[in-house]
Scaffold this active site. Structure first.
Site, PDB file in Angstrom:
ATOM      1  CG  HIS A  48     -56.460 -12.995  40.005  1.00  0.00           C
ATOM      2  ND1 HIS A  48     -55.837 -14.184  39.789  1.00  0.00           N
ATOM      3  CD2 HIS A  48     -56.292 -12.729  41.316  1.00  0.00           C
ATOM      4  CE1 HIS A  48     -55.318 -14.630  40.913  1.00  0.00           C
ATOM      5  NE2 HIS A  48     -55.593 -13.747  41.862  1.00  0.00           N
TER       6      HIS A  48
ATOM      7  CE  LYS B 191     -58.738 -16.140  41.377  1.00  0.00           C
ATOM      8  NZ  LYS B 191     -58.807 -17.567  41.387  1.00  0.00           N
TER       9      LYS B 191
END
Length: 171
Positions: free
Chosen positions: A154, A158
């Site tokens: 990610h 995140k």
């Protein structure tokens, strides 16, 4: 459909606002976030980079729900149970996209669903929904001792890891 966005100044809240402005069937009637959130007090449309909507981001969920058909919650796991209860009390349908929900919040979703339609979705993408179904079929076809691993990556902002999508795939 009259829409209240909870977590309005977050990434998903602003993305939803942009789509809502471009969708004739949707009207943003409320935008809710924490008072310390970036964008609090600003017009949701302007903050999202589209036309002003005449809806300022505030913190009074009950007032926002008074004119809504549906609430979309992309807030924080700690706020979701209360948001569900408020929507149920107002008779407003709910889509929860917030992930990392504990058992108490899942129970609150079940309770709210007795009064209003509720969808709790780890990911609202059509592609991910299809992927989850494909993974479910693969899991049933493979032997119980088959070794499966989920690896995800990610952006650095995140907040939940593993993601709700990864957890849904694992289930």
């Amino acid at each position: 459909m009259r829409l209240v966005i909870v977590g309005a100044s977050g990434r998903m809240g602003l993305a939803i606002a942009r789509v809502a402005v471009e969708t004739a069937q949707l009207q943003i009637v409320g935008a809710v976030d924490r008072a310390e959130a970036t964008g609090y007090g600003r017009d949701i449309g302007e903050l999202a980079g589209v036309a002003a909507q005449g809806v300022k981001i505030g913190s009074d969920l009950s007032a926002a729900l008074a004119h809504a058909d549906v609430m979309i919650d992309f807030s924080a796991p700690s706020a979701t149970a209360g948001n569900l209860a408020a929507a149920a009390a107002a008779g407003v349908a709910v889509l929860v996209g917030t992930t990392g929900l504990d058992a108490q919040t899942q129970a609150a979703a079940a309770a709210a669903s007795q009064r209003v339609p509720v969808i709790v979705a780890a990911n609202t993408s059509l592609g991910v929904t299809l992927l989850i179904e494909l993974v479910r079929a693969a899991a049933h076809a493979l032997p119980d001792d088959f070794d499966i691993e989920i690896v995800e990556g990610h952006h650095r902002h995140k907040k939940d890891a593993p993601s709700g999508t990864a957890l849904a795939l694992g289930r």
